[in-house]
Write a protein that holds these residues in place. Structure first.
Motif, PDB file in Angstrom:
ATOM      1  N   GLY A  30       0.821  -1.204   0.000  1.00 17.31           N
ATOM      2  CA  GLY A  30       0.000   0.000   0.000  1.00 17.31           C
ATOM      3  C   GLY A  30       0.847   1.242   0.000  1.00 17.31           C
ATOM      4  O   GLY A  30       2.006   1.228   0.403  1.00 17.31           O
ATOM      5  N   TYR A  31       0.273   2.289  -0.504  1.00 18.92           N
ATOM      6  CA  TYR A  31       0.917   3.593  -0.519  1.00 18.92           C
ATOM      7  C   TYR A  31      -0.054   4.583   0.093  1.00 18.92           C
ATOM      8  O   TYR A  31      -1.234   4.597  -0.249  1.00 18.92           O
ATOM      9  CB  TYR A  31       1.260   4.012  -1.947  1.00 18.92           C
ATOM     10  N   VAL A  32       0.454   5.369   1.004  1.00 15.61           N
ATOM     11  CA  VAL A  32      -0.369   6.369   1.677  1.00 15.61           C
ATOM     12  C   VAL A  32       0.212   7.728   1.348  1.00 15.61           C
ATOM     13  O   VAL A  32       1.395   7.976   1.586  1.00 15.61           O
ATOM     14  CB  VAL A  32      -0.384   6.143   3.204  1.00 15.61           C
ATOM     15  N   TRP A  33      -0.622   8.587   0.769  1.00 15.96           N
ATOM     16  CA  TRP A  33      -0.194   9.951   0.484  1.00 15.96           C
ATOM     17  C   TRP A  33      -0.802  10.855   1.528  1.00 15.96           C
ATOM     18  O   TRP A  33      -1.936  10.676   1.943  1.00 15.96           O
ATOM     19  CB  TRP A  33      -0.701  10.405  -0.884  1.00 15.96           C
ATOM     20  N   GLY A  34      -0.042  11.832   1.946  1.00 15.72           N
ATOM     21  CA  GLY A  34      -0.570  12.780   2.907  1.00 15.72           C
ATOM     22  C   GLY A  34       0.370  13.951   3.045  1.00 15.72           C
ATOM     23  O   GLY A  34       1.427  13.997   2.420  1.00 15.72           O
ATOM     24  N   ASP A  35      -0.011  14.892   3.885  1.00 18.78           N
ATOM     25  CA  ASP A  35       0.881  16.023   4.082  1.00 18.78           C
ATOM     26  C   ASP A  35       2.015  15.610   5.013  1.00 18.78           C
ATOM     27  O   ASP A  35       1.987  14.562   5.636  1.00 18.78           O
ATOM     28  CB  ASP A  35       0.131  17.245   4.600  1.00 18.78           C
ATOM     29  N   ALA A  36       3.028  16.448   5.096  1.00 22.59           N
ATOM     30  CA  ALA A  36       4.239  16.100   5.838  1.00 22.59           C
ATOM     31  C   ALA A  36       3.949  15.836   7.317  1.00 22.59           C
ATOM     32  O   ALA A  36       4.598  15.014   7.938  1.00 22.59           O
ATOM     33  CB  ALA A  36       5.274  17.212   5.704  1.00 22.59           C
ATOM     34  N   GLU A  37       2.975  16.507   7.882  1.00 19.38           N
ATOM     35  CA  GLU A  37       2.660  16.300   9.296  1.00 19.38           C
ATOM     36  C   GLU A  37       2.218  14.868   9.556  1.00 19.38           C
ATOM     37  O   GLU A  37       2.492  14.308  10.593  1.00 19.38           O
ATOM     38  CB  GLU A  37       1.560  17.260   9.738  1.00 19.38           C
ATOM     39  N   VAL A  38       1.529  14.270   8.596  1.00 17.63           N
ATOM     40  CA  VAL A  38       1.029  12.911   8.771  1.00 17.63           C
ATOM     41  C   VAL A  38       2.096  11.880   8.415  1.00 17.63           C
ATOM     42  O   VAL A  38       2.314  10.925   9.135  1.00 17.63           O
ATOM     43  CB  VAL A  38      -0.237  12.683   7.909  1.00 17.63           C
ATOM     44  N   THR A  39       2.781  12.067   7.292  1.00 13.95           N
ATOM     45  CA  THR A  39       3.651  11.019   6.776  1.00 13.95           C
ATOM     46  C   THR A  39       5.114  11.138   7.171  1.00 13.95           C
ATOM     47  O   THR A  39       5.857  10.195   7.035  1.00 13.95           O
ATOM     48  CB  THR A  39       3.570  10.956   5.243  1.00 13.95           C
ATOM     49  N   SER A  40       5.572  12.282   7.645  1.00 10.61           N
ATOM     50  CA  SER A  40       6.999  12.461   7.903  1.00 10.61           C
ATOM     51  C   SER A  40       7.515  11.517   8.983  1.00 10.61           C
ATOM     52  O   SER A  40       8.692  11.193   9.022  1.00 10.61           O
ATOM     53  CB  SER A  40       7.309  13.908   8.274  1.00 10.61           C
ATOM     54  N   THR A  41       6.651  11.042   9.864  1.00 14.41           N
ATOM     55  CA  THR A  41       7.050  10.086  10.892  1.00 14.41           C
ATOM     56  C   THR A  41       7.660   8.839  10.270  1.00 14.41           C
ATOM     57  O   THR A  41       8.549   8.223  10.834  1.00 14.41           O
ATOM     58  CB  THR A  41       5.815   9.666  11.730  1.00 14.41           C
ATOM     59  N   PHE A  42       7.210   8.473   9.061  1.00 13.83           N
ATOM     60  CA  PHE A  42       7.651   7.250   8.406  1.00 13.83           C
ATOM     61  C   PHE A  42       8.679   7.503   7.314  1.00 13.83           C
ATOM     62  O   PHE A  42       9.047   6.592   6.599  1.00 13.83           O
ATOM     63  CB  PHE A  42       6.443   6.513   7.814  1.00 13.83           C
ATOM     64  N   ASP A  43       9.120   8.745   7.145  1.00 11.79           N
ATOM     65  CA  ASP A  43      10.051   9.094   6.075  1.00 11.79           C
ATOM     66  C   ASP A  43      11.484   9.014   6.590  1.00 11.79           C
ATOM     67  O   ASP A  43      11.920   9.892   7.315  1.00 11.79           O
ATOM     68  CB  ASP A  43       9.736  10.503   5.555  1.00 11.79           C
ATOM     69  N   PRO A  44      12.241   7.970   6.231  1.00 14.04           N
ATOM     70  CA  PRO A  44      13.595   7.804   6.766  1.00 14.04           C
ATOM     71  C   PRO A  44      14.584   8.863   6.285  1.00 14.04           C
ATOM     72  O   PRO A  44      15.599   9.089   6.923  1.00 14.04           O
ATOM     73  CB  PRO A  44      14.021   6.418   6.283  1.00 14.04           C
ATOM     74  N   SER A  45      14.279   9.551   5.182  1.00 17.78           N
ATOM     75  CA  SER A  45      15.217  10.555   4.665  1.00 17.78           C
ATOM     76  C   SER A  45      15.078  11.887   5.386  1.00 17.78           C
ATOM     77  O   SER A  45      15.928  12.749   5.250  1.00 17.78           O
ATOM     78  CB  SER A  45      14.986  10.766   3.166  1.00 17.78           C
ATOM     79  N   GLY A  46      14.000  12.078   6.117  1.00 22.08           N
ATOM     80  CA  GLY A  46      13.777  13.345   6.798  1.00 22.08           C
ATOM     81  C   GLY A  46      13.235  14.433   5.901  1.00 22.08           C
ATOM     82  O   GLY A  46      13.148  15.579   6.300  1.00 22.08           O
ATOM     83  N   ARG A  47      12.865  14.072   4.643  1.00 25.07           N
ATOM     84  CA  ARG A  47      12.331  15.076   3.719  1.00 25.07           C
ATOM     85  C   ARG A  47      10.950  15.531   4.160  1.00 25.07           C
ATOM     86  O   ARG A  47      10.170  14.761   4.673  1.00 25.07           O
ATOM     87  CB  ARG A  47      12.228  14.510   2.305  1.00 25.07           C
TER      88      ARG A  47
END
Length: 105
Positions: A30-47
């Motif tokens: 699955g792929y979840v799109w969202g704004d940075a506030e929601v998805t950044s927790t799971f972004d290993p690059s810190g983008r």
């Protein structure tokens, strides 16, 4: 969110002609799109950005929970239940076309 289902087999051991394989299982990618506030927790690059995609996988008990929740039009994300709104056929085709490179990559 966008989910695809595949049937997978894991190889727990062996090489060349003597490989051993596990029983096949269903795997949801699955792929979840969202704004940075929601998805950044799971972004290993810190983008950070206005929109970001994260991957989600489910199998076994997690898959059963995902399907049960989908029947109720909810998805548990970040320990919260999110209400799902299903797209119609035309909207889904348009969504897939707009994000083809991301989904196929």
């Amino acid at each position: 969110m966008y989910f695809t289902v595949s049937i997978e087999r894991a190889r727990p051991g062996g090489l060349l002609w003597w490989r051993r394989w596990c029983a096949p299982f269903h795997l949801v990618d699955g792929y979840v799109w969202g704004d940075a506030e929601v998805t950044s927790t799971f972004d290993p690059s810190g983008r950070y950005g206005p929109e970001y995609r994260v991957s989600y996988q489910a199998r076994g008990g997690d898959l059963e929970q995902l399907l049960d929740e989908a029947d109720r039009s909810v998805f548990t994300w970040l320990d919260e239940e999110w209400q799902l709104e299903w797209l119609g056929d035309d909207e889904m085709a348009r969504f897939r076309e707009e994000r083809r490179e991301e989904l196929d990559g």
